[in-house]
Design a protein around this motif. Structure first.
Motif, PDB file in Angstrom:
ATOM      1  N   ALA A 163       0.866  -1.180   0.000  1.00 34.53           N
ATOM      2  CA  ALA A 163       0.000   0.000   0.000  1.00 34.53           C
ATOM      3  C   ALA A 163       0.900   1.227   0.000  1.00 34.53           C
ATOM      4  CB  ALA A 163      -0.907  -0.013   1.224  1.00 34.53           C
ATOM      5  N   GLN A 164       0.804   2.060  -1.033  1.00 33.88           N
ATOM      6  CA  GLN A 164       1.689   3.216  -1.095  1.00 33.88           C
ATOM      7  C   GLN A 164       1.165   4.389  -0.278  1.00 33.88           C
ATOM      8  OE1 GLN A 164       2.160   4.240  -5.200  1.00 33.88           O
ATOM      9  NE2 GLN A 164      -0.004   4.731  -5.549  1.00 33.88           N
ATOM     10  N   SER A 165      -0.125   4.329   0.086  1.00 32.73           N
ATOM     11  CA  SER A 165      -0.712   5.338   0.969  1.00 32.73           C
ATOM     12  C   SER A 165      -2.050   4.805   1.470  1.00 32.73           C
ATOM     13  CB  SER A 165      -0.900   6.672   0.242  1.00 32.73           C
ATOM     14  OG  SER A 165      -1.843   6.548  -0.806  1.00 32.73           O
ATOM     15  N   TRP A 166      -2.624   5.504   2.446  1.00 35.69           N
ATOM     16  CA  TRP A 166      -3.934   5.102   2.973  1.00 35.69           C
ATOM     17  C   TRP A 166      -4.576   6.281   3.672  1.00 35.69           C
ATOM     18  CZ3 TRP A 166       0.639   2.707   4.436  1.00 35.69           C
ATOM     19  CH2 TRP A 166       1.201   3.149   5.639  1.00 35.69           C
ATOM     20  N   THR A 167      -5.876   6.202   3.805  1.00 33.24           N
ATOM     21  CA  THR A 167      -6.643   7.179   4.577  1.00 33.24           C
ATOM     22  C   THR A 167      -7.572   6.424   5.511  1.00 33.24           C
ATOM     23  OG1 THR A 167      -8.335   7.298   2.848  1.00 33.24           O
ATOM     24  CG2 THR A 167      -6.565   8.949   2.783  1.00 33.24           C
ATOM     25  N   GLU A 168      -7.843   7.040   6.660  1.00 33.96           N
ATOM     26  CA  GLU A 168      -8.708   6.419   7.667  1.00 33.96           C
ATOM     27  C   GLU A 168      -9.855   7.375   7.953  1.00 33.96           C
ATOM     28  OE1 GLU A 168      -8.110   3.887  11.823  1.00 33.96           O
ATOM     29  OE2 GLU A 168      -6.505   5.177  11.073  1.00 33.96           O
ATOM     30  N   ARG A 216       0.072  -0.146  -4.704  1.00 37.00           N
ATOM     31  CA  ARG A 216       1.053   0.120  -5.745  1.00 37.00           C
ATOM     32  C   ARG A 216       0.588  -0.494  -7.071  1.00 37.00           C
ATOM     33  NH1 ARG A 216       5.663   2.264  -3.970  1.00 37.00           N
ATOM     34  NH2 ARG A 216       6.477   1.924  -6.069  1.00 37.00           N
ATOM     35  N   LYS A 217       0.934   0.155  -8.173  1.00 38.87           N
ATOM     36  CA  LYS A 217       0.516  -0.310  -9.486  1.00 38.87           C
ATOM     37  C   LYS A 217       1.629  -1.050 -10.223  1.00 38.87           C
ATOM     38  CE  LYS A 217      -2.772   3.504  -9.939  1.00 38.87           C
ATOM     39  NZ  LYS A 217      -3.180   4.704 -10.725  1.00 38.87           N
ATOM     40  N   ASP A 218       2.800  -1.147  -9.580  1.00 39.15           N
ATOM     41  CA  ASP A 218       3.959  -1.734 -10.265  1.00 39.15           C
ATOM     42  C   ASP A 218       4.429  -3.029  -9.621  1.00 39.15           C
ATOM     43  OD1 ASP A 218       4.710  -0.494  -7.949  1.00 39.15           O
ATOM     44  OD2 ASP A 218       6.425   0.587  -8.791  1.00 39.15           O
ATOM     45  N   VAL A 219       3.524  -3.713  -8.932  1.00 36.54           N
ATOM     46  CA  VAL A 219       3.873  -4.951  -8.234  1.00 36.54           C
ATOM     47  C   VAL A 219       3.369  -6.148  -9.034  1.00 36.54           C
ATOM     48  CG1 VAL A 219       3.638  -6.303  -6.122  1.00 36.54           C
ATOM     49  CG2 VAL A 219       3.787  -3.810  -5.984  1.00 36.54           C
ATOM     50  N   TRP A 244       9.606  -4.365  -7.189  1.00 35.20           N
ATOM     51  CA  TRP A 244       9.072  -3.026  -7.413  1.00 35.20           C
ATOM     52  C   TRP A 244       9.939  -1.912  -6.810  1.00 35.20           C
ATOM     53  CZ3 TRP A 244       8.152  -0.222  -3.054  1.00 35.20           C
ATOM     54  CH2 TRP A 244       7.966  -0.927  -1.860  1.00 35.20           C
ATOM     55  N   ASP A 245      10.649  -2.188  -5.719  1.00 33.44           N
ATOM     56  CA  ASP A 245      11.427  -1.133  -5.046  1.00 33.44           C
ATOM     57  C   ASP A 245      12.792  -0.990  -5.720  1.00 33.44           C
ATOM     58  OD1 ASP A 245      12.549   0.731  -3.392  1.00 33.44           O
ATOM     59  OD2 ASP A 245      12.186  -0.366  -1.517  1.00 33.44           O
ATOM     60  N   ARG A 246      12.830  -0.234  -6.804  1.00 26.48           N
ATOM     61  CA  ARG A 246      14.066  -0.076  -7.566  1.00 26.48           C
ATOM     62  C   ARG A 246      15.094   0.769  -6.828  1.00 26.48           C
ATOM     63  NH1 ARG A 246      13.594  -2.818 -12.525  1.00 26.48           N
ATOM     64  NH2 ARG A 246      11.525  -3.754 -12.424  1.00 26.48           N
ATOM     65  N   GLN A 247      14.649   1.560  -5.853  1.00 25.37           N
ATOM     66  CA  GLN A 247      15.587   2.375  -5.092  1.00 25.37           C
ATOM     67  C   GLN A 247      16.349   1.552  -4.045  1.00 25.37           C
ATOM     68  OE1 GLN A 247      16.063   5.613  -5.933  1.00 25.37           O
ATOM     69  NE2 GLN A 247      14.591   5.116  -7.574  1.00 25.37           N
TER      70      GLN A 247
END
Length: 540
Positions: A91-96, A108-111, A225-228
Motif C-alpha cells: 500500500a503506497q498510501s492510505w486514509t482512515e 502500488r501499481k507496479d507490483v 518493485w522497489d528499484r531504489q
C-alpha cells in the motif's frame, strides 16, 4: 532450590539425542553437506533456521522458521520503521475515516507476483476475507469486526469494520497479515494447497528450491518493485541443520553468517555475546513477546478437574526452570501477558507458587491417590520440536511431577507430527509450547483461550479445547471495543480467568536472540526485526 548440577543429573541425556524425524543426515558436517552455493561467496548469504517447518507461507503456517523465510518472499500492505510506525509497502498510501471504521488502501501499481501476474486489490480482498479471517490462528481475533473488503478498482482496497480496531495497525505487516495470489489459491483449500511448499510471492526474493532436510534457496527478484532499494544478495540459503553443535561450528568458522533464533545452546549463546565476531540481539524479538506454557488437553478426563490442573501448576518450580534450564534468559510468567507490557498487564493475578505438598493435597482431594508404585496418574507430554530447550524444559517438569506421583512420559516428534497431533487430531495429554503474545493481546493471546480459535488443522491456535462463556465474553469485549479505557477491563478479565481456571500453566517470559556476523549490516532494528526481510542486509 534445584541447582544446575542437580538438574543435569536427570536431564543430561537430553543434550545428546535429537528428536526422531530431525536426525542428522549422513555426512551432516556442514562443509560436507550438499550446498547450492555456486556464486561468489559475497553474493550469497548463508543462514540457518531451526527447525524445518511444514511449509513456507506465513499466512497459513505461522511457525517461527516459516515466518523468518516467508517475509523475504511476501511483502505486506505496510512495513514498519524503528519506532514501529507503519510505513508504505504494497500500500503506497492510505486514509482512515474519522470514526476509524474504514481504511482505504491505495495499492502500488507496479507490483507483480513472481509468476508475472499483476498484484491487485482482488488479492487483498481474497486473502483477508477467505484466508486470514478463516484459517489464520490469530486472524479471526485481529479482524473480528472486519465485515468486508471492497475493491472499487484494481488498486484500491477498502477495509470496512463494524467497530474500530486499533490493534490492526500492528498486524498489517507481511509477517502477520500475508497477501496471497488469488489466481493461484482461489477454489482450493488454502491449508493444503501445494504452493505452501513452493510459494509464489511478490517480495524481494523468489522461492527457488527446497531440498527437504537440507536447505531452502531464495533468489533475488529481478522485477522487484522497489528499484531504489533492491535486494543486495543474489541468493539467500537457509540451511536446515538439526544439530546445535554443528550449527555452532558453522557460525564460528564463518560458513554461516546469520542465525535468527534457537541456533546454539544457551551456554554457547552467553559466550558468543562477548565475541567481537558476532552481534547478538534480543531487541529484534521484542515485539513478538514470547510466552512459554504447559498446555492441558481438556478433552482428557483428568484435566477436566480444576484441582488436577492447579496441582500440576503448584508442582513446577518456575523460578528454578528459568535459572537452571534457561540460564537466566527468561523469567517466570505471572499470566498470559508479559509483565513488561505494562499497558495491558494486570498485576496481582492468582499465582501458583512452588508447593509440592499442596499439589499432593489437591490430587488427593480430586481422587487421584498414589498406587502401590507411588503413581497417581500417568500422562504424556509432547515438547515443541523447536530445539533442545523445550525437551530440557519438559524433562525438568517430568522430574518435578514425579515427586507428586504424576508420571509424565515424553513423546518426541518432528514439526509435521507435532502439528498434526496437537492441532489436528488433538492426540496428546499435555505439551510444552510457546506462543507470541505480540504487541497487543488481541493479536497473540486471545487465540489460546477463545472458543472461536478452536480450528482443527490450524497451527498455534486453541489446542486445549478450552471454551467457557465467561472467557468468550471477555475476549469478544476486548476485540470489539476500541476505547482503551473501556477495553482494559475486558483484558483484565481475560488474564484473571486464565489464571483462575488454568487451561494451561503460564511458565516463562522468554527472550529470543538473533545472531549475525559482525561483518554484516543493514538488519532491521524494529521490535519485529527478526520478522523483517533481509533485502537491505549487506556486507559492512
Amino acid at each position: 532450590m534445584i541447582t544446575r548440577r542437580q538438574f543435569f543429573q536427570f536431564a543430561v541425556a537430553a543434550a545428546a539425542p535429537v528428536l526422531p524425524g530431525m536426525a542428522a543426515l549422513p555426512g551432516v558436517a556442514f562443509a560436507a553437506s550438499p550446498t547450492p552455493q555456486t556464486a561468489a561467496g559475497h553474493d550469497v548469504l548463508q543462514a540457518v533456521i531451526v527447525p524445518e517447518p511444514a511449509g513456507w507461507v506465513a499466512g497459513l503456517n505461522i511457525s517461527n522458521p516459516a515466518v523468518i523465510v516467508s517475509v523475504n518472499i511476501f511483502d505486506g500492505l505496510v512495513t514498519y520503521d524503528d519506532a514501529f510506525h507503519p510505513v508504505p509497502q504494497l500500500a503506497q498510501s492510505w486514509t482512515e475515516s474519522a470514526d476509524h471504521r474504514t481504511i482505504t488502501f491505495n495499492l502500488r501499481k507496479d507490483v507483480k507476483w513472481h509468476d508475472g501476474h499483476p498484484f491487485t486489490s482482488a488479492d487483498v480482498q481474497y486473502s483477508l476475507m477467505e484466508v486470514t479471517k478463516r484459517f489464520h490462528p490469530r486472524g479471526n481475533a485481529t479482524f473480528a469486526t472486519l465485515e468486508a473488503v471492497d475493491t472499487p478498482d484494481d488498486h484500491t482496497a477498502v477495509f470496512r469494520f463494524t467497530s474500530p480496531v486499533p490493534a490492526v495497525w500492528s498486524a498489517l505487516g507481511g509477517y502477520e497479515t500475508q497477501i496471497l495470489p488469488k489466481h493461484l489459491y482461489a477454489g482450493s483449500p488454502p491449508l493444503t494447497n501445494p504452493l505452501n511448499a513452493h510459494p509464489v510471492g511478490n517480495g524481494p526474493y523468489v522461492f527457488k528450491e527446497w531440498a527437504r532436510g537440507n536447505y531452502v534457496v531464495l533468489e533475488r527478484n529481478p522485477d522487484y518493485w522497489d528499484r531504489q532499494n533492491p535486494p543486495h544478495f543474489e541468493r539467500i540459503v537457509f540451511r536446515i541443520i538439526p544439530d546445535e553443535g554443528t550449527r555452532l561450528t558453522a557460525l564460528e568458522s564463518g560458513d554461516l553468517r546469520y542465525a535468527p533464533t534457537d541456533a546454539v545452546a544457551l551456554p554457547d549463546l552467553v559466550r558468543l555475546r562477548t565475541d567481537a565476531r558476532f552481534v547478538v540481539s534480543s531487541h529484534v524479538f521484542d515485539g513478538i513477546a514470547p510466552i512459554s506454557f504447559f498446555d492441558f488437553n481438556l478433552r482428557r478426563k483428568p484435566f477436566q478437574d480444576l484441582r488436577v490442573r492447579q496441582a500440576i501448576a503448584h508442582a513446577i518450580n518456575r523460578d528454578a526452570l528459568a535459572k537452571v534450564v534457561w540460564y537466566g534468559l527468561a523469567k517466570p510468567a505471572q499470566g498470559p501477558i508479559p509483565s513488561y507490557q505494562t499497558r495491558f498487564f494486570k498485576p496481582d493475578l492468582p499465582q501458583y507458587n512452588y508447593d509440592p505438598a499442596h499439589a499432593e493435597a489437591l490430587l488427593d482431594a480430586a481422587g487421584f491417590h498414589r498406587g502401590a508404585d507411588g503413581v497417581r496418574v500417568r500422562i504424556n507430554n509432547l515438547p515443541l520440536p523447536f530445539g533442545n530447550q523445550y525437551v530440557l524444559t519438559a524433562q525438568f517438569i517430568q522430574a518435578q511431577l514425579r515427586h507428586i506421583g504424576v508420571e509424565l512420559t515424553l513423546v518426541p516428534t518432528d514439526v509435521p507430527t507435532f502439528n498434526r497431533r496437537v492441532y489436528a487430531d488433538y492426540d496428546f495429554d499435555t505439551t510444552v509450547n510457546w506462543y507470541a503474545a505480540f504487541a497487543d493481546p488481541q493479536l497473540g493471546v486471545t487465540r489460546r483461550y477463545w472458543s472461536k480459535a478452536i480450528k482443527p488443522g490450524s497451527t498455534s491456535s486453541n489446542a486445549t479445547g478450552y471454551a467457557t462463556p465467561e472467557m468468550d465474553r471477555a475476549i469478544e469485549g476486548l476485540v470489539t471495543v476500541s476505547d482503551p479505557v473501556a477495553r482494559k477491563p475486558f483484558i483484565d478479565q481475560l488474564q484473571q480467568i486464565a489464571q483462575e481456571q488454568v487451561p494451561s500453566v503460564n511458565l516463562l517470559e522468554l527472550h529470543f536472540y538473533a545472531i549475525h556476523a559482525a561483518s554484516l549490516n543493514g538488519f532491521s532494528n524494529t521490535p519485529m526485526g527478526a520478522y523483517s526481510s533481509l533485502a537491505s542486509v549487506r556486507d559492512a
